[in-house]
Design a protein around this motif. Structure first.
Motif, PDB file in Angstrom:
ATOM      1  N   HIS A 135      31.908  30.129  40.935  1.00  0.00           N
ATOM      2  CA  HIS A 135      31.829  30.613  39.555  1.00  0.00           C
ATOM      3  C   HIS A 135      30.765  29.813  38.824  1.00  0.00           C
ATOM      4  CE1 HIS A 135      35.778  32.720  39.917  1.00  0.00           C
ATOM      5  NE2 HIS A 135      36.032  31.722  40.742  1.00  0.00           N
TER       6      HIS A 135
ATOM      7  N   ARG B 296      39.645  29.566  41.554  1.00  0.00           N
ATOM      8  CA  ARG B 296      40.173  30.864  41.165  1.00  0.00           C
ATOM      9  C   ARG B 296      40.105  31.004  39.655  1.00  0.00           C
ATOM     10  NH1 ARG B 296      44.048  29.073  45.187  1.00  0.00           N
ATOM     11  NH2 ARG B 296      43.832  30.322  47.067  1.00  0.00           N
ATOM     12  N   SER B 297      40.551  32.138  39.150  1.00  0.00           N
ATOM     13  CA  SER B 297      40.455  32.396  37.720  1.00  0.00           C
ATOM     14  C   SER B 297      41.311  31.457  36.880  1.00  0.00           C
ATOM     15  CB  SER B 297      40.855  33.845  37.418  1.00  0.00           C
ATOM     16  OG  SER B 297      42.172  34.117  37.860  1.00  0.00           O
TER      17      SER B 297
END
Length: 244
Positions: free
Chosen positions: A120, A139-140
């Motif tokens: 990201h 992860r998010s």
């Protein structure tokens, strides 16, 4: 037979330790210390890991330690993860990472929808400031490697060639790029480890690494990048970091 085998293993590990060159000396300055820097308030023996994401075993609560082993309080990390005034981790989805027991954590994990780890980019940060990029991996709900070297098979630019590359992430979960890491290693513009002027790669099909440990992902200060250093890294795993 078992005693002979154990003696041989210990002898090999001791030889590896003695043959390992010293790390570069690090001078810590105020701007490099993490937000919420405090003195260490709990003994290391209560925790698993001396740096990065750490678990306090009696409550199975997650904290984050800087490279000096100090609990990071009221800090913000890559991917929206934070810590509160007590240093307890709060995931990007708002979940407080305190489970009581390991079983409690497993039960929480079973309620989640699977999401693979991926690269990201944090658009609110500079692409490179003092050797730290705006790239993170996770992860998010938050970043995954913190104060850690991670061997990954996909690079930040999406390249996959079947090889593993070593990446180093700082105490907030951001990737070091085009700099010297805190433990004295060079990384290129993609954050990939450079040894003897060349990008270090591992072919997992032909080179599994140290026969006991492989090429493991260890905290900063305990990088394993060849047969000998993997054995040394395993010795440092979960122990106070001797370089900081």
């Amino acid at each position: 037979m078992k005693k002979r085998l154990l003696g041989a293993i210990l002898s090999t590990l001791l030889t590896v330790t003695m043959a390992t060159p010293a790390f570069a000396e690090i001078t810590w300055t105020a701007e490099k210390l993490p937000a919420g820097y405090t003195t260490n308030e709990w003994e290391n023996k209560n925790f698993f890991l001396n740096a990065g994401t750490a678990i306090k075993k009696d409550t199975y609560t997650y904290y984050i330690k800087d490279l000096h082993g100090n609990i990071m309080k009221n800090a913000a990390f890559a991917g929206g993860m934070t810590t509160n005034a007590d240093g307890v981790v709060i995931l990007g989805n708002g979940h407080v990472a305190s489970y009581g027991t390991q079983q409690g954590q497993l039960e929480y994990a079973n309620t989640l929808t699977y999401e693979p780890l991926s690269w990201h980019q944090d658009a609110t940060k500079s692409t490179n400031e003092k050797g730290v990029s705006n790239l993170w991996y996770g992860r998010s709900d938050g970043c995954y490697p913190i104060s850690k070297w991670q061997w990954l098979m996909v690079s930040p630019d999406g390249k996959k060639d079947g090889l593993k590359y070593a990446y180093c992430f700082n105490e907030y979960g951001y990737l070091y790029t085009n700099t010297i890491t805190p433990d004295g290693y060079m990384v290129n513009e993609l954050g990939q480890l450079i040894i003897d002027g060349k990008v270090k790669t591992i072919d997992p099909k032909t080179n599994p690494g140290n026969k006991w440990y492989g090429y493991a992902d260890f905290p900063i200060g305990a990088l394993g990048y060849d047969y000998d250093s993997c054995g040394r890294a395993a010795q440092l795993w979960g122990t106070p970091n001797p370089f900081f």
